[in-house]
Every structure is written in C-alpha cells, then in structure tokens.
Design an enzyme around this catalytic site. Structure first.
Site, mmCIF file in Angstrom:
data_model
loop_
_atom_site.group_PDB
_atom_site.id
_atom_site.type_symbol
_atom_site.label_atom_id
_atom_site.label_comp_id
_atom_site.label_asym_id
_atom_site.label_seq_id
_atom_site.Cartn_x
_atom_site.Cartn_y
_atom_site.Cartn_z
ATOM 1 C CB SER A 96 -0.968 0.016 1.184
ATOM 2 O OG SER A 96 -2.033 -0.874 0.954
ATOM 3 C CE LYS A 154 -4.640 1.655 -0.475
ATOM 4 N NZ LYS A 154 -4.014 0.387 -0.111
ATOM 5 C CB SER A 189 -4.235 1.626 4.013
ATOM 6 O OG SER A 189 -3.400 1.178 2.976
#
Length: 292
Positions: free
Chosen positions: A45, A48, A102
């Site tokens: 993640s 992101k 997240s």
C-alpha cells in the site's frame, strides 16, 4: 481449470527477502544510513502515495464524486471495506480513506474518477515514476494488492521527496484518526501507522504497506525538524508491524528526532484491528469461495 491455477499461484515459493531501508536527510539531500537501498521488492500500500499524486494532478473536477462498485472488489487478497457500496462519495473523502485507513476500494474507485480508465490511470502512475527517476519501480494496480507493484528504498526516497510538495498528502499523512463522510453516515477510521495513530511522531509524509509477499513497509518523513533537518525513514520487508514501528522510532531518535511528549510504543496487540496485517483472513475466505 481455475482451482489448479489458483493454488499454483498461491503456494508457488517466493524469494526470501531481507529488510532494506534508508534514513534520509531531506533538508540536505543526503543519506544518513542505508542497507540494500537498491533491492527491488513489492511495496504493497505504499503504492497509494503515487495513486494520490496521479489523482491530485489529473482530476479536474473539484466536486468529483464516485461510488464504490463491483469494479472495486478485491479479487487478489479478499480484503473488504467499511465504506458503503453504491453511494456517491466525494473524491476528497475517498482520498482521506485511502491515505489514512489505506482503504483498497477507495484506491480503486479513485483510479477511475480522474477522467480516464483504470488502465490509463495506472499508466500515468508508471509515467510519473519515470519522470521522478524511479527506474526500479513498476505499478500494476492502484492499491498495492498486486505483487507486481515493486520499488526500492532508494526510489521511494524520490517519491517521498515529491510528496512533500503535496499539501493534501502532508495533511492526511498526519491524521491520527478521522471520519469519512459518505452521505448517509460517517465512517470512523484510524491511521494504519501506530506512530501517527498514537501521536508519537507527527508526519509530513506517511504511508504503510503490507501484503504477505512484501512484509511490513513504511515511508515516513518526520514533520518536525530534527537537529534543523527534516528526517525520513523508508523501510521495506519489516518482520511485523511492531518491528516496523520500533525500527522507525529508533532510527528517528538516533538522528535527533524526539517523540512527542516523550511518548512510548505500547499496546501492540490491541492495535491489530487498525493495522494492514488483515489479508490472512481475507485470503482464507477467498480460497474457500474459489474452491467451493
């Protein structure tokens, strides 16, 4: 045919990777400490951060809204979302859910909300990586669930440096908790990074990442100058969330950063629900669904 292929992909042995990291002085643009900075690994993640950058730079609709749909379902790890499906949600609220909590579904929804297809959006992510000189980086999806999203600690220094210029990222990185406004209700979420969630350090840039294949990753840039310099710690493939937090805290303190109000790390067990180590249960459910 699906079941054999699924289990081949699931149980095929992967290469064992060691932790890699960089402690970086962003004020003077120099590495303070490093170990295997060029090791290319899945980043989960941490992806992101790039998703946020591409969305912020290409979305032309200040009142952008979109809904979580079937297109956003996680078919890779079986993760879920606390956001309602089929309800128009402001894009800035999805950005908040993605960077603070997240949320993978929020990342997928944003990737098709900036006036382009998801495929085009991911291409923009790769184009931006090339522009920033991230030569070891490649993106396959906008959430980081794919093991095809890879980078190195050295490349992530470049991403962190660029992210420092994004006010939205700076603000959302430092939220210990927040509410996501979804129209009919507000969804309460906490930051996936314990250092921010427990207000031990303040963040200028902050993004955790975890899938089984990547270990526990973190890009963290301290907001408060340490000995007159902005210091960041980028680490990949930490053994656990607790070791990731302790490692980052120790490195920051080594180079002059002090914990806010002299706070200490504690209560890791109770914090599991807020961390990204959630795909074990989701994967088990996905296996069961596919093999029934």
């Amino acid at each position: 045919m699906l079941k054999p292929l699924f289990f081949t992909a699931l149980f095929f042995p992967t290469l064992a990777m060691a932790q890699s990291y960089i402690v970086y002085d962003f004020t003077n643009n120099r590495m303070l400490e490093t170990h295997q900075p060029n090791s290319v690994q899945p980043i989960a993640s941490v992806t992101k951060l790039m998703t946020a950058i591409v969305f912020l730079e290409h979305n032309r609709n200040a009142r952008c809204t979109t809904s979580i749909t079937g297109e956003d379902i996680d078919h890779i790890k079986g993760t879920h979302t606390t956001l309602p499906k089929g309800t128009p949600i402001a894009c800035h609220e999805l950005l908040k859910a993605m960077l603070v909590h997240s949320d993978n579904y929020a990342a997928h929804a944003l990737s098709r909300s900036a006036g382009m297809s998801r495929v085009q959006f991911i291409q923009k992510m790769n184009d931006k990586a090339r522009t920033l000189g991230m030569t070891s980086t490649h993106f396959s999806d906008s959430s980081g669930l794919s093991t095809g999203n890879v980078s190195s600690a050295l490349d992530l220094v470049k991403l962190a440096k660029y992210s420092l210029n994004k006010a939205e990222i700076n603000y959302l990185s430092n939220l210990s908790s927040t509410h996501i406004n979804t129209g009919k209700r507000r969804v309460f979420v906490k930051n996936t990074n314990k250092l921010v969630r427990d207000e031990i350090f303040s963040a200028a840039v902050n993004k955790t990442g975890y899938i089984r294949e990547s270990g526990y990753n973190l890009v963290f840039v301290n907001k408060v100058p340490c000995n007159q310099a902005i210091i960041g710690v980028i680490s990949l493939n930490n053994a656990s969330s607790a070791s990731r937090s302790n490692f980052t805290k120790n490195k920051l303190e080594k180079y002059g950063c002090t914990a806010l109000n002299n706070k200490v790390l504690s209560d890791f067990v109770e914090d599991v629900q807020y961390e990204e180590g959630y795909d074990e249960e989701g994967m088990d459910a996905l296996i069961k669904k596919v093999t029934e």
